[in-house]
Scaffold this motif. Structure first.
Motif, short mmCIF file in Angstrom:
data_model
loop_
_atom_site.label_atom_id
_atom_site.label_comp_id
_atom_site.label_asym_id
_atom_site.label_seq_id
_atom_site.Cartn_x
_atom_site.Cartn_y
_atom_site.Cartn_z
N LEU A 1 -1.20 5.36 12.71
CA LEU A 1 -1.71 6.24 13.41
C LEU A 1 -3.07 5.52 13.97
O LEU A 1 -3.17 5.58 15.51
CB LEU A 1 -2.23 7.35 13.69
CG LEU A 1 -2.22 8.62 13.77
CD1 LEU A 1 -1.89 8.45 15.46
CD2 LEU A 1 -2.79 10.01 13.62
N LYS A 2 -4.33 4.96 13.38
CA LYS A 2 -4.94 4.57 14.11
C LYS A 2 -5.44 3.62 14.51
O LYS A 2 -6.12 3.06 15.60
CB LYS A 2 -6.86 4.59 12.26
CG LYS A 2 -7.63 4.19 13.14
CD LYS A 2 -8.33 3.95 11.72
CE LYS A 2 -10.06 3.45 12.19
NZ LYS A 2 -10.90 3.09 10.76
N SER B 1 -6.54 4.00 18.64
CA SER B 1 -7.27 2.61 18.80
C SER B 1 -6.63 1.40 20.42
O SER B 1 -7.97 1.50 21.50
CB SER B 1 -7.72 1.60 18.16
OG SER B 1 -8.62 0.65 18.60
N PHE B 2 -5.35 1.43 20.50
CA PHE B 2 -5.16 0.41 21.57
C PHE B 2 -4.96 1.30 22.93
O PHE B 2 -5.49 0.82 23.90
CB PHE B 2 -3.30 -0.01 21.22
CG PHE B 2 -3.35 -0.76 19.91
CD1 PHE B 2 -4.58 -2.22 19.90
CD2 PHE B 2 -2.41 -1.08 19.30
CE1 PHE B 2 -4.00 -3.04 18.76
CE2 PHE B 2 -2.24 -1.62 18.10
CZ PHE B 2 -3.14 -2.76 18.61
N ILE B 3 -4.89 3.01 22.38
CA ILE B 3 -4.91 3.69 23.40
C ILE B 3 -6.18 3.92 24.18
O ILE B 3 -6.50 3.84 25.04
CB ILE B 3 -4.08 4.63 23.17
CG1 ILE B 3 -2.42 4.80 23.00
CG2 ILE B 3 -4.06 5.63 24.32
CD1 ILE B 3 -1.65 5.97 22.39
N ALA C 1 0.83 -1.31 -0.10
CA ALA C 1 -0.42 0.39 0.27
C ALA C 1 0.74 0.92 -0.13
O ALA C 1 2.02 1.28 0.66
CB ALA C 1 -0.49 -0.22 0.88
N ASP C 2 0.41 2.64 -0.44
CA ASP C 2 1.23 3.22 -0.22
C ASP C 2 1.62 4.15 1.29
O ASP C 2 0.37 3.33 2.26
CB ASP C 2 0.41 4.76 -0.98
CG ASP C 2 0.91 5.81 -1.08
OD1 ASP C 2 1.48 6.52 -1.52
OD2 ASP C 2 0.68 6.82 -0.09
N GLU C 3 2.84 4.57 1.21
CA GLU C 3 3.53 4.70 2.16
C GLU C 3 2.09 5.83 3.74
O GLU C 3 2.67 5.52 4.64
CB GLU C 3 4.36 5.47 2.41
CG GLU C 3 5.27 5.66 3.61
CD GLU C 3 7.10 6.53 3.07
OE1 GLU C 3 6.40 7.04 3.52
OE2 GLU C 3 8.26 5.56 2.71
N LYS C 4 2.05 6.76 3.13
CA LYS C 4 1.28 7.34 3.74
C LYS C 4 -0.47 7.10 4.35
O LYS C 4 -0.90 6.97 5.05
CB LYS C 4 0.42 9.15 3.06
CG LYS C 4 1.36 9.74 2.21
CD LYS C 4 1.01 10.52 1.15
CE LYS C 4 2.44 11.40 0.64
NZ LYS C 4 1.96 12.93 -0.25
N LEU C 5 -0.80 5.79 3.86
CA LEU C 5 -1.94 5.55 3.82
C LEU C 5 -1.54 4.19 5.30
O LEU C 5 -2.55 3.92 6.18
CB LEU C 5 -2.38 4.87 2.74
CG LEU C 5 -3.88 5.60 1.64
CD1 LEU C 5 -3.77 3.89 0.66
CD2 LEU C 5 -4.38 5.57 2.20
N ILE C 6 -0.53 3.80 5.02
CA ILE C 6 -0.15 2.54 6.12
C ILE C 6 0.05 3.52 7.47
O ILE C 6 0.03 3.13 7.97
CB ILE C 6 1.45 2.18 5.25
CG1 ILE C 6 1.13 1.04 4.22
CG2 ILE C 6 1.90 1.17 6.39
CD1 ILE C 6 2.26 0.37 4.29
#
Length: 229
Positions: free
Chosen positions: A155-156, A160-162, A145-150
């Motif tokens: 981040l998402k 979510s973990f936090i 996938a595109d690096e920006k999407l990754i």
């Protein structure tokens, strides 16, 4: 994707078949592995599948610190790849089941004293950032996938973990759950830039040329093309 996997599996279907599946952190390797496992069982009655995460063979945090490589957690050197290859060798050469360590995302570490039993399937999927570094796999799949999407997915997932750790003081991410997001963003971005992005560019992405199949994803984790080599 499933048709291509089955075509290669059926060429020697009596043999134990290992799929190595790799790609960046947060690109969706675990989800694709589970989807592939489910579809294989639906498409080929009688086939059995299992999934092993390479993370089960990462050295414990304590071991990483003693080796002075904790900051490189996730890099190839942080995994006991010899132990992983030995476990696969056992399955390939007669063992009906193996026990492997358990990696806990909640504590961000190997769960001490916990093991998972893997019964020998007909098709085994080994997924993780170092999956192409194991010995003797039969089919290799790279999730791209595109690096920006990754980064957005990373981040998402991290946020979510936090968010989900706020009621569990034993959770690794609990320490961040009481902090405002702007205050924790520098630490999150440092992890991305110094660990996950570096791991992608130096160690993971160069392995793409070894892939028998490249699954490319776009926004929303949607698969927009599959390239078969």
């Amino acid at each position: 994707m499933v048709d291509e996997v089955l075509k290669r599996y059926k060429a020697g279907w009596e043999n134990f078949f290992v799929i190595a599946l790799t790609g960046s952190v947060s690109v969706g390797k675990s989800t694709i592995s589970q989807q592939l496992s489910d579809e294989l069982k639906k498409s080929f009655p009688g086939v059995t599948t299992a999934i092993i995460s390479v993370d089960s063979f990462i050295f414990s945090n304590e071991e990483l610190k003693s080796r002075g490589i904790f900051s490189e957690k996730g890099f190839p050197k942080s995994y006991d790849l010899k132990a992983l290859s030995a476990a696969l060798f056992e399955l390939k050469n007669g063992s009906n089941e193996i026990k492997i360590p358990v990696y806990s995302q909640a504590i961000n570490n190997i769960a001490a004293g916990e093991f998972e039993t893997i019964k020998k399937p007909k098709i085994l999927i080994v997924e993780g950032v170092c999956a192409f570094r194991i010995d003797n796999y039969d089919l290799s799949i790279y999730v791209d996938a595109d690096e920006k999407l990754i980064y957005q997915w990373f981040l998402k997932r991290t946020l979510s973990f936090i968010r989900n750790s706020k009621d569990d003081p034993n959770n690794f991410y609990y320490q961040f759950s009481k902090m405002p997001i702007p205050k924790i963003m520098p630490a999150i971005n440092q992890t991305w830039e110094q660990t996950d992005l570096r791991n992608l560019t130096e160690f993971i992405e160069p392995m793409k040329k070894k892939a028998d199949m490249v699954i490319h994803k776009t926004k929303g984790h949607r698969i927009d093309r599959i390239i078969v080599n």
